[in-house]
Scaffold this motif. Sequence first.
Motif, PDB file in Angstrom:
ATOM      1  N   ARG A  28      62.189  16.664   4.229  1.00 46.64           N
ATOM      2  CA  ARG A  28      62.964  16.656   5.421  1.00 46.64           C
ATOM      3  C   ARG A  28      62.814  17.838   6.451  1.00 46.64           C
ATOM      4  N   SER A  29      61.759  19.202   5.528  1.00 45.70           N
ATOM      5  CA  SER A  29      61.268  19.776   7.197  1.00 45.70           C
ATOM      6  C   SER A  29      60.691  19.412   7.896  1.00 45.70           C
ATOM      7  N   VAL A  30      60.843  19.172   9.016  1.00 44.81           N
ATOM      8  CA  VAL A  30      60.164  18.169  10.277  1.00 44.81           C
ATOM      9  C   VAL A  30      58.772  18.718  10.358  1.00 44.81           C
ATOM     10  N   HIS A  31      57.745  18.430   9.944  1.00 39.30           N
ATOM     11  CA  HIS A  31      56.554  19.224  10.489  1.00 39.30           C
ATOM     12  C   HIS A  31      55.524  17.858  10.107  1.00 39.30           C
ATOM     13  N   VAL A  32      53.759  18.834  11.088  1.00 37.81           N
ATOM     14  CA  VAL A  32      52.711  17.591  10.583  1.00 37.81           C
ATOM     15  C   VAL A  32      52.175  18.743   9.595  1.00 37.81           C
ATOM     16  N   PRO A  33      52.357  17.984   8.209  1.00 36.98           N
ATOM     17  CA  PRO A  33      50.877  18.185   7.138  1.00 36.98           C
ATOM     18  C   PRO A  33      49.954  18.475   7.347  1.00 36.98           C
ATOM     19  N   THR A  34      49.293  19.053   6.897  1.00 35.95           N
ATOM     20  CA  THR A  34      47.839  20.409   7.637  1.00 35.95           C
ATOM     21  C   THR A  34      47.162  18.864   5.831  1.00 35.95           C
ATOM     22  N   LEU A  35      45.841  19.227   6.124  1.00 33.37           N
ATOM     23  CA  LEU A  35      44.596  18.205   5.446  1.00 33.37           C
ATOM     24  C   LEU A  35      44.273  19.293   4.406  1.00 33.37           C
ATOM     25  N   ARG A  36      45.456  20.494   4.150  1.00 37.15           N
ATOM     26  CA  ARG A  36      44.932  21.295   2.799  1.00 37.15           C
ATOM     27  C   ARG A  36      46.015  20.718   1.622  1.00 37.15           C
ATOM     28  N   GLU A  37      47.568  20.790   3.134  1.00 36.74           N
ATOM     29  CA  GLU A  37      48.665  20.093   2.019  1.00 36.74           C
ATOM     30  C   GLU A  37      48.302  18.537   1.471  1.00 36.74           C
ATOM     31  N   ALA A  38      47.758  17.936   2.618  1.00 33.85           N
ATOM     32  CA  ALA A  38      47.851  16.506   2.285  1.00 33.85           C
ATOM     33  C   ALA A  38      46.921  16.503   0.187  1.00 33.85           C
ATOM     34  N   ALA A  39      45.988  17.495   0.937  1.00 32.69           N
ATOM     35  CA  ALA A  39      44.662  17.433  -1.000  1.00 32.69           C
ATOM     36  C   ALA A  39      45.700  17.323  -1.647  1.00 32.69           C
ATOM     37  N   ILE A  40      45.534  18.359  -1.664  1.00 32.43           N
ATOM     38  CA  ILE A  40      46.436  19.005  -2.708  1.00 32.43           C
ATOM     39  C   ILE A  40      47.428  18.331  -3.492  1.00 32.43           C
ATOM     40  N   TRP A  41      48.515  18.213  -2.182  1.00 30.25           N
ATOM     41  CA  TRP A  41      49.907  16.771  -3.424  1.00 30.25           C
ATOM     42  C   TRP A  41      49.168  16.067  -3.539  1.00 30.25           C
ATOM     43  N   SER A  42      48.337  15.738  -2.892  1.00 27.66           N
ATOM     44  CA  SER A  42      48.058  13.821  -3.060  1.00 27.66           C
ATOM     45  C   SER A  42      46.871  13.963  -4.579  1.00 27.66           C
ATOM     46  N   ALA A  43      46.442  15.015  -4.562  1.00 30.98           N
ATOM     47  CA  ALA A  43      45.665  15.655  -6.246  1.00 30.98           C
ATOM     48  C   ALA A  43      47.282  15.573  -7.243  1.00 30.98           C
ATOM     49  N   ALA A  44      47.753  15.861  -7.169  1.00 28.13           N
ATOM     50  CA  ALA A  44      49.237  16.830  -7.705  1.00 28.13           C
ATOM     51  C   ALA A  44      49.902  15.113  -8.343  1.00 28.13           C
ATOM     52  N   TYR A  45      49.715  14.058  -7.812  1.00 28.76           N
ATOM     53  CA  TYR A  45      49.875  13.127  -8.127  1.00 28.76           C
ATOM     54  C   TYR A  45      49.573  11.860  -8.676  1.00 28.76           C
ATOM     55  N   VAL A  46      48.132  12.661  -8.378  1.00 24.77           N
ATOM     56  CA  VAL A  46      47.077  11.687  -9.126  1.00 24.77           C
ATOM     57  C   VAL A  46      47.287  12.106 -10.909  1.00 24.77           C
ATOM     58  N   GLY A  47      46.896  13.684 -10.657  1.00 24.25           N
ATOM     59  CA  GLY A  47      47.125  14.001 -12.073  1.00 24.25           C
ATOM     60  C   GLY A  47      48.561  13.970 -12.608  1.00 24.25           C
ATOM     61  N   ILE A  48      50.039  13.605 -11.894  1.00 25.18           N
ATOM     62  CA  ILE A  48      50.544  13.230 -12.666  1.00 25.18           C
ATOM     63  C   ILE A  48      50.920  11.728 -13.414  1.00 25.18           C
ATOM     64  N   ALA A  49      50.616  10.849 -12.458  1.00 24.04           N
ATOM     65  CA  ALA A  49      49.895   9.884 -12.763  1.00 24.04           C
ATOM     66  C   ALA A  49      48.945   9.692 -14.463  1.00 24.04           C
ATOM     67  N   LEU A  50      47.872  10.331 -13.915  1.00 27.61           N
ATOM     68  CA  LEU A  50      47.214  10.421 -14.988  1.00 27.61           C
ATOM     69  C   LEU A  50      47.750  10.713 -16.515  1.00 27.61           C
ATOM     70  N   LEU A  51      48.556  11.713 -16.074  1.00 26.71           N
ATOM     71  CA  LEU A  51      48.979  12.426 -17.179  1.00 26.71           C
ATOM     72  C   LEU A  51      50.003  11.552 -17.980  1.00 26.71           C
ATOM     73  N   PHE A  52      50.460  10.832 -17.161  1.00 30.30           N
ATOM     74  CA  PHE A  52      51.605   9.755 -17.909  1.00 30.30           C
ATOM     75  C   PHE A  52      50.546   8.917 -18.928  1.00 30.30           C
ATOM     76  N   GLY A  53      49.119   8.300 -18.270  1.00 32.99           N
ATOM     77  CA  GLY A  53      48.352   7.414 -19.068  1.00 32.99           C
ATOM     78  C   GLY A  53      48.195   7.930 -20.027  1.00 32.99           C
ATOM     79  N   LEU A  54      47.692   8.846 -19.764  1.00 31.00           N
ATOM     80  CA  LEU A  54      47.266   9.495 -21.458  1.00 31.00           C
ATOM     81  C   LEU A  54      48.130   9.512 -22.630  1.00 31.00           C
ATOM     82  N   GLY A  55      49.702   9.902 -22.399  1.00 34.08           N
ATOM     83  CA  GLY A  55      50.954   9.275 -22.757  1.00 34.08           C
ATOM     84  C   GLY A  55      50.749   8.571 -23.618  1.00 34.08           C
ATOM     85  N   THR A  56      50.330   7.491 -22.839  1.00 34.71           N
ATOM     86  CA  THR A  56      51.137   6.150 -22.549  1.00 34.71           C
ATOM     87  C   THR A  56      50.082   5.757 -23.862  1.00 34.71           C
TER      88      THR A  56
END
Length: 407
Positions: A28-56
Amino acid sequence: MTVSPLVWILTLAGILALLAFDYFFHVRSVHVPTLREAAIWSAAYVGIALLFGLGTFVLGGTAMGSEYFAGYITEKALSVDNLFVFLVIVTSFRVPRENQQKVLLIGIVFALITRTGFIFLGSALVNMFSWVFYLFGLVLLLTAGHMLRPESEESHSPDNLMILISRRLFHTADHFDGDRLVTVEGGRRVLTPMVLVIAAIGGTDLLFAIDSIPAIFGLTQNVYVVFTATAFSLLGLRQLYFLLDGLLDRLIYLSFGLAAILAFIGVKLILHALHENNLPFINNGKHLDVAEIGTGLSLTVIVAILVATIVASLLSVRGRTQNAISRIRRDARRYLDSEYTADPSERERIYLRLVDARDYLTALGPKAKQQVENEPELLELCRQVTESHERSRERGATTWTADPAEL
């Protein structure tokens, strides 16, 4: 394992919450994501997916957990390959860098909706007709063969069916108006090119589902696992796009690895179809006693192929040369495009990345330099960037100027 309606509701609510969070706190806030921002949130979403997998694993058992991870890894690998097509689309339409986030998020939501429909359709077909496994297997084998054909950016034309229909039905403006879908031109309201971009990505999403859904049904027929593995592979795709931008060309053997994975799953599906056979013209409609490939072996093979593909791509001198040349060409065009971004820091980042690629290419040695000398268009682009940067310096900018002769 039978999944209760409550678990389905909670899962859907969680996925919708993640999409809403992504929109309100990032897009919603128009901006160009920095490499650091993209890396942190990519890792966060992968982490969520892995935690869900452990739950299964914990709640659903070893078989369900293995099926989830096999499906998630396969879908994630396919999504990385799809990112290249997204890159071609946004580049072809000259989507401003600041507005690419919104396009990608809408594309992800569209993909999630369409693939959910395909998942339930596929599940219904599998439950009603066992011969569907033959069809899915054949689709994957044909897709694997198609992936082995050499491709270029020109082969991924954005003028797909969705675009052609949109252009016929709607009048669109010639220029973007921020991230708006509608603008005022000549005193009347018209659609912006953003609508065409979304239509292009939506059309490609439908094509991606043709190999994506059969592939995961080849690993599991549990609809809940198929849906969650697909959904979590799509979540975080926007961040991954900005993280891998400029590095996608480095994975020159990715298509070969994905072709091998799809062919492997295709064979697995056909073996399963033979085991469940009831077609009268095959073995008189009787089941065939053939070996089937288990989920554990499937997961091992998929991971091994991906690791081998990535390592081979990263160690390849040809791959590194191609990556550097492609990155220089793409960043030079972006730098010279006045509509690419209004953010001076983003334009500076592009230029510095171009310089880094040039230095890296020079360090690769004479063979890489010879390949550059055979690219007159690349040298001309670098000359134009140099002149543009020199004019910027004359106006008081403090940036380093590249010399195309050094390439």
